[in-house]
Design a protein around this motif. Structure first.
Motif, mmCIF file in Angstrom:
data_model
loop_
_atom_site.group_PDB
_atom_site.id
_atom_site.type_symbol
_atom_site.label_atom_id
_atom_site.label_comp_id
_atom_site.label_asym_id
_atom_site.label_seq_id
_atom_site.Cartn_x
_atom_site.Cartn_y
_atom_site.Cartn_z
ATOM 1 N N ARG A 1 0.831 -1.203 0.000
ATOM 2 C CA ARG A 1 0.000 0.000 0.000
ATOM 3 C C ARG A 1 0.870 1.259 0.000
ATOM 4 N NH1 ARG A 1 -4.260 -2.033 4.685
ATOM 5 N NH2 ARG A 1 -5.324 -3.601 3.404
ATOM 6 N N ASP A 2 0.578 2.147 -0.906
ATOM 7 C CA ASP A 2 1.295 3.416 -1.059
ATOM 8 C C ASP A 2 2.746 3.227 -1.523
ATOM 9 O OD1 ASP A 2 -0.990 4.768 -0.090
ATOM 10 O OD2 ASP A 2 -0.317 4.492 1.978
ATOM 11 N N VAL A 3 3.130 2.003 -1.879
ATOM 12 C CA VAL A 3 4.478 1.755 -2.399
ATOM 13 C C VAL A 3 4.419 1.407 -3.877
ATOM 14 C CG1 VAL A 3 6.545 0.298 -2.246
ATOM 15 C CG2 VAL A 3 5.348 0.989 -0.157
ATOM 16 N N CYS A 4 3.558 0.447 -4.231
ATOM 17 C CA CYS A 4 3.496 -0.019 -5.610
ATOM 18 C C CYS A 4 2.231 -0.838 -5.829
ATOM 19 C CB CYS A 4 4.727 -0.874 -5.952
ATOM 20 S SG CYS A 4 4.900 -2.349 -4.911
ATOM 21 N N ASP A 5 1.890 -1.050 -7.084
ATOM 22 C CA ASP A 5 0.873 -2.028 -7.462
ATOM 23 C C ASP A 5 1.581 -3.353 -7.689
ATOM 24 O OD1 ASP A 5 -1.226 -0.146 -7.451
ATOM 25 O OD2 ASP A 5 -0.673 0.526 -9.463
ATOM 26 N N VAL A 6 0.960 -4.427 -7.252
ATOM 27 C CA VAL A 6 1.608 -5.736 -7.304
ATOM 28 C C VAL A 6 1.071 -6.560 -8.472
ATOM 29 C CG1 VAL A 6 1.968 -7.920 -6.087
ATOM 30 C CG2 VAL A 6 2.027 -5.762 -4.822
ATOM 31 N N VAL A 7 1.986 -7.194 -9.197
ATOM 32 C CA VAL A 7 1.647 -8.195 -10.201
ATOM 33 C C VAL A 7 2.327 -9.488 -9.774
ATOM 34 C CG1 VAL A 7 1.790 -8.896 -12.606
ATOM 35 C CG2 VAL A 7 1.500 -6.475 -12.032
ATOM 36 N N VAL B 1 27.040 -9.426 -2.322
ATOM 37 C CA VAL B 1 25.637 -8.997 -2.241
ATOM 38 C C VAL B 1 25.589 -7.471 -2.224
ATOM 39 C CG1 VAL B 1 23.514 -9.087 -0.884
ATOM 40 C CG2 VAL B 1 25.014 -11.092 -0.993
ATOM 41 N N ARG B 2 24.764 -6.908 -3.112
ATOM 42 C CA ARG B 2 24.694 -5.459 -3.216
ATOM 43 C C ARG B 2 23.250 -4.932 -3.224
ATOM 44 N NH1 ARG B 2 29.060 -2.756 -4.471
ATOM 45 N NH2 ARG B 2 27.871 -1.110 -5.518
ATOM 46 N N HIS B 3 22.302 -5.819 -2.944
ATOM 47 C CA HIS B 3 20.912 -5.367 -2.967
ATOM 48 C C HIS B 3 20.035 -6.317 -2.161
ATOM 49 C CE1 HIS B 3 17.085 -3.762 -4.491
ATOM 50 N NE2 HIS B 3 16.704 -5.029 -4.528
ATOM 51 N N GLY B 4 19.063 -5.750 -1.479
ATOM 52 C CA GLY B 4 17.987 -6.555 -0.917
ATOM 53 C C GLY B 4 18.015 -6.727 0.586
ATOM 54 N N VAL C 1 8.587 -6.725 4.937
ATOM 55 C CA VAL C 1 8.090 -6.978 3.580
ATOM 56 C C VAL C 1 7.971 -5.670 2.811
ATOM 57 C CG1 VAL C 1 6.218 -7.963 2.209
ATOM 58 C CG2 VAL C 1 6.835 -9.008 4.389
ATOM 59 N N ARG C 2 7.478 -4.648 3.460
ATOM 60 C CA ARG C 2 7.390 -3.329 2.839
ATOM 61 C C ARG C 2 8.786 -2.828 2.452
ATOM 62 N NH1 ARG C 2 3.493 0.671 2.758
ATOM 63 N NH2 ARG C 2 4.228 2.833 2.667
ATOM 64 N N THR C 3 9.765 -3.114 3.288
ATOM 65 C CA THR C 3 11.135 -2.717 2.997
ATOM 66 C C THR C 3 11.639 -3.418 1.736
ATOM 67 O OG1 THR C 3 11.575 -2.358 5.349
ATOM 68 C CG2 THR C 3 13.487 -2.643 3.913
ATOM 69 N N VAL C 4 11.314 -4.710 1.579
ATOM 70 C CA VAL C 4 11.695 -5.437 0.367
ATOM 71 C C VAL C 4 11.125 -4.748 -0.871
ATOM 72 C CG1 VAL C 4 11.376 -7.585 -0.916
ATOM 73 C CG2 VAL C 4 11.911 -7.669 1.522
ATOM 74 N N LEU C 5 9.855 -4.358 -0.801
ATOM 75 C CA LEU C 5 9.194 -3.732 -1.950
ATOM 76 C C LEU C 5 9.748 -2.338 -2.225
ATOM 77 C CD1 LEU C 5 5.506 -4.829 -1.229
ATOM 78 C CD2 LEU C 5 7.216 -5.942 -2.690
ATOM 79 N N ARG C 6 10.053 -1.595 -1.180
ATOM 80 C CA ARG C 6 10.635 -0.268 -1.364
ATOM 81 C C ARG C 6 12.004 -0.367 -2.043
ATOM 82 N NH1 ARG C 6 10.896 2.671 4.198
ATOM 83 N NH2 ARG C 6 11.813 4.294 2.858
ATOM 84 N N THR D 1 11.736 -1.210 -5.797
ATOM 85 C CA THR D 1 11.347 -0.106 -6.678
ATOM 86 C C THR D 1 12.375 1.016 -6.686
ATOM 87 O OG1 THR D 1 10.006 0.841 -4.874
ATOM 88 C CG2 THR D 1 8.889 -0.596 -6.447
ATOM 89 N N GLY D 2 13.536 0.768 -6.078
ATOM 90 C CA GLY D 2 14.627 1.736 -6.137
ATOM 91 C C GLY D 2 14.571 2.825 -5.103
ATOM 92 N N GLU D 3 13.674 2.701 -4.132
ATOM 93 C CA GLU D 3 13.559 3.738 -3.099
ATOM 94 C C GLU D 3 14.647 3.530 -2.051
ATOM 95 O OE1 GLU D 3 10.335 5.139 0.326
ATOM 96 O OE2 GLU D 3 9.677 3.886 -1.357
#
Length: 392
Positions: A8-14, A247-250, A289-294, A297-299
């Protein structure tokens, strides 16, 4: 639904649906009709990457080791941040991971690759006893055994090879120091980290309940029982391991053994740990989980200093190693035991049990809350007494 709530407020999920027989398929009915689910069943990796690119995504996320490679390829195809395809093997291949950590002088066990009984005999001569035998690519402590003798090593390797598990890693058994976490707690922890380029931020250090033999997890506790100094030491070795593996992401999950010589890496996982996100959200209000999504999306993400509102725990009911069949248990409701939030019995009487199935061999999951670590132990002791599970 956890992903949709966090988005919510981060992205639309597919969602990409990969297999009809996926365990999640039976839960597809809970996904709202306005959420897009794209069927990728039967497609090759190249076709899936093309399909994903046609969606013009802003990010890609995966929450299971089995999908890290494909997610990395999709991210590469779409020019999105994720583990690189070259890094994923270091996160899923236990022998490669040991090799890289040892080369970088990150504290971790010495290991040898085993494909046959003869390999195991030669490896054991180098590693020594006691040792640990585990699948080269595996999770959840499946087919993971403690090796106390050459004869036992021979028999387990022959048995597991016959089961079609694949190659194995034979590694030295790390000796734990029970005084670090406390005598009643597991002698290992997990470190949850957020990685953005060269920046590695520690979210938290998670305590564990003692392992069920031979190496089955039985539970997780937040906040942890370690001193601030010991938490910092565990976080430092986890960060060193992430850098050594490239490791450089996630969001990552690193298991660390607490030994008399200091913390040592058990394994590094390129995704968030199981059960930890729920405990973290309840105990400190931080949504992993929200942190993973942020991040996906490059935030940019800055991990705050966590303020613990309460203690939370998850407890897995692990049968004794000798148990073959689940016979019965008493009906216990959460309100019957102080501090218990929920009791989810996942098995029926008559179920066949086998320790070789690892954590999947557990018969139930319990969530609870407390004000002290001592209260957690008291709640679990009372719960086990009331349940009075019978095995045969």
């Amino acid at each position: 639904m956890t992903v949709l709530s966090a988005a919510r407020d981060v992205c639309d999920v597919v969602f990409l649906r990969m297999r009809h027989e996926d365990a999640a398929a039976s839960d597809m009915w809970v996904i709202p009709e306005n959420v897009r689910v794209v069927d990728a069943v039967g497609l090759s990796e190249d076709e899936i990457c093309d399909l994903a690119a046609s969606l013009s995504p802003d990010g890609v996320a995966a929450f299971n080791d089995n999908w890290l490679h494909l997610a990395a390829r999709i991210a590469q195809r779409c020019g999105l941040p994720f583990h690189s395809p070259a890094t994923v093997p270091a996160l899923t291949d236990k022998f490669l991971q040991r090799t890289l950590l040892n080369a970088a002088a990150v504290p971790s066990p010495q290991a040898r690759l085993v494909s046959t009984v003869d390999d195991a005999v030669a490896a054991l001569a180098e590693i020594g006893l006691p040792a640990v035998l585990k699948p080269r690519n595996g999770a959840g402590s499946v087919d993971t055994a403690r090796i106390e003798s050459l004869e036992r090593c021979r028999s387990y390797v022959a048995e597991f090879v016959a089961r079609g598990t694949g190659d194995f890693v034979l590694e030295e058994l790390l000796t734990g120091d029970p005084s670090v976490a406390g005598e009643c707690w597991g002698d290992y922890v997990s470190v949850e980290s957020v990685v953005q380029g060269e920046d590695v931020q520690t979210v938290c250090v998670t305590s564990k309940l003692p392992l069920a033999p031979p190496f089955r997890e039985t539970g997780h506790v937040l906040p942890c029982t370690l001193s601030e100094r010991d938490q910092a030491a565990a976080a430092e070795v986890a960060s060193a391991a992430l850098r050594a593996l490239g490791v450089r992401h996630g969001v990552t999950h690193t298991e660390v053994k607490l030994t008399p010589a200091g913390p040592s890496v058990i394994e590094v996982n390129g995704r968030m740990g199981g059960y930890v996100p729920v405990l973290l959200r309840r105990a400190a209000g931080f949504d992993l989980v929200r942190t993973v999504l942020r991040l996906a999306t490059g935030e940019p993400v800055t991990v705050p200093t966590l303020v613990w509102k309460r203690m939370e725990f998850a407890y897995l009911l692990a049968p004794p190693v000798e148990a073959k069949t689940l016979v019965s248990w008493n009906d216990v409701r959460p309100r019957d035991v102080g501090g218990i939030r929920s009791i989810e019995m996942r098995s029926k009487p008559g179920r066949a049990l086998d320790w070789r199935d690892g954590t999947a061999n557990s018969i139930g999951l319990v969530h609870g809350t407390a004000t002290t670590h001592e209260a957690i132990l008291a709640s679990l002791a009372e719960l086990n007494e009331r349940l009075d599970v019978v095995y045969r």
